[in-house]
Write an enzyme that holds these catalytic residues in place. Structure first.
Site, PDB file in Angstrom:
ATOM      1  N   ASN A  23      11.582  -3.228  -2.177  1.00 33.85           N
ATOM      2  CA  ASN A  23      12.437  -3.097  -2.897  1.00 33.85           C
ATOM      3  C   ASN A  23      14.103  -2.616  -2.784  1.00 33.85           C
ATOM      4  O   ASN A  23      14.738  -2.502  -3.612  1.00 33.85           O
ATOM      5  CB  ASN A  23      11.975  -1.973  -4.094  1.00 33.85           C
ATOM      6  CG  ASN A  23      10.473  -2.475  -4.613  1.00 33.85           C
ATOM      7  OD1 ASN A  23       9.923  -3.527  -4.522  1.00 33.85           O
ATOM      8  ND2 ASN A  23       9.818  -1.537  -5.314  1.00 33.85           N
ATOM      9  N   ASN A  49      11.095  -7.418  -7.301  1.00 37.77           N
ATOM     10  CA  ASN A  49      11.964  -6.186  -7.240  1.00 37.77           C
ATOM     11  C   ASN A  49      12.886  -6.654  -5.786  1.00 37.77           C
ATOM     12  O   ASN A  49      13.944  -5.983  -5.595  1.00 37.77           O
ATOM     13  CB  ASN A  49      11.516  -5.053  -6.926  1.00 37.77           C
ATOM     14  CG  ASN A  49      10.899  -4.620  -8.237  1.00 37.77           C
ATOM     15  OD1 ASN A  49      11.554  -4.761  -9.227  1.00 37.77           O
ATOM     16  ND2 ASN A  49       9.598  -3.764  -8.491  1.00 37.77           N
ATOM     17  N   ASP A  87       7.819 -14.704  -1.757  1.00 37.14           N
ATOM     18  CA  ASP A  87       6.322 -14.868  -2.577  1.00 37.14           C
ATOM     19  C   ASP A  87       6.819 -15.324  -3.909  1.00 37.14           C
ATOM     20  O   ASP A  87       7.796 -14.707  -4.641  1.00 37.14           O
ATOM     21  CB  ASP A  87       5.491 -13.843  -2.207  1.00 37.14           C
ATOM     22  CG  ASP A  87       6.092 -12.639  -2.940  1.00 37.14           C
ATOM     23  OD1 ASP A  87       6.916 -12.091  -2.442  1.00 37.14           O
ATOM     24  OD2 ASP A  87       5.304 -11.994  -3.874  1.00 37.14           O
ATOM     25  N   HIS A 144       2.694 -10.143  -0.629  1.00 40.48           N
ATOM     26  CA  HIS A 144       4.270 -10.352  -0.691  1.00 40.48           C
ATOM     27  C   HIS A 144       5.044 -10.524   0.712  1.00 40.48           C
ATOM     28  O   HIS A 144       6.179 -10.466   0.640  1.00 40.48           O
ATOM     29  CB  HIS A 144       4.341  -8.684  -1.002  1.00 40.48           C
ATOM     30  CG  HIS A 144       5.190  -8.204  -2.230  1.00 40.48           C
ATOM     31  ND1 HIS A 144       5.921  -9.155  -3.115  1.00 40.48           N
ATOM     32  CD2 HIS A 144       5.951  -7.047  -2.589  1.00 40.48           C
ATOM     33  CE1 HIS A 144       6.642  -8.652  -3.744  1.00 40.48           C
ATOM     34  NE2 HIS A 144       6.553  -7.307  -3.577  1.00 40.48           N
TER      35      HIS A 144
END
Length: 196
Positions: A77, A123, A102, A30
């Site tokens: 997020n 997100n 990603d 991520h």
């Protein structure tokens, strides 16, 4: 120098690498946006510094283009607030913001560039779209592949790259940084023609 050349020389690109701050997340799939942003900061000779937008910012010139590189200090997020804050600070229109992230739907190491589109369950992108008030920003998608078997995608992206993946990661991060540099300097179509 013509007025247009002067405007182009002064134009600034806001380039955002997505990731989660802190050593716990540093090697996660991520965080590949952070890895590419770090590579770009090395290229411009800049150091990330705390900024009032809520992001860490490094400024410099990338292949002749003025750039502000940003890494949010909030969790992935909640990236939208710092990204929108940096865009406001630099007076960058949302459609000129470049976001590196990603992408599960691309094979590992594949780089794809596009404008707009959905968030595909990402997100960080969802937060940015909400905060910018549009999905119409530039995206540099770094493939991390689908999770094996029935692994939850959320767990997969929060795991470190495998040993095999790490052996090639530097090459792919470098290539992605090249794509971002071309995108900032020459625009989307030229970058797609070169890297797709």
């Amino acid at each position: 120098m013509s007025t247009r050349d002067s405007e182009d020389a002064d134009r600034l690109a806001l380039i955002v690498g997505l990731g989660n701050p802190g050593p716990r997340y540093a090697g996660n799939r991520h965080n590949v946006g952070f890895l590419v942003a770090d590579e770009l900061a090395e290229r411009v000779g800049g150091k990330f510094k705390r900024h009032k937008s809520g992001a860490d910012i490094a400024e410099g010139r990338l292949d002749g283009t003025r750039v502000a590189l940003a890494k949010s200090r909030s969790l992935m997020n909640l990236s939208g607030g710092p990204v929108a804050g940096a865009a406001r600070f630099y007076k960058i229109a949302p459609e000129s913001v470049i976001v590196i992230h990603d992408e599960l739907d691309l094979a590992y190491g594949t780089v794809r560039l596009k404008r707009g589109g959905g968030e595909n369950g990402h997100n960080g992108l969802r937060s940015i779209s909400k905060s910018l008030g549009t999905r119409d920003y530039l995206r540099v998608r770094f493939g991390v592949d689908r999770p094996p078997g029935r692994m939850d995608p959320a767990d997969y992206v929060l795991r470190d790259f495998s040993r095999t993946e790490r052996s090639e990661l530097g090459f792919f991060v470098d290539r992605c940084a090249d794509a971002v540099s071309t995108l900032a300097a020459k625009g989307l179509e030229a970058a797609q023609n070169e890297f797709h």
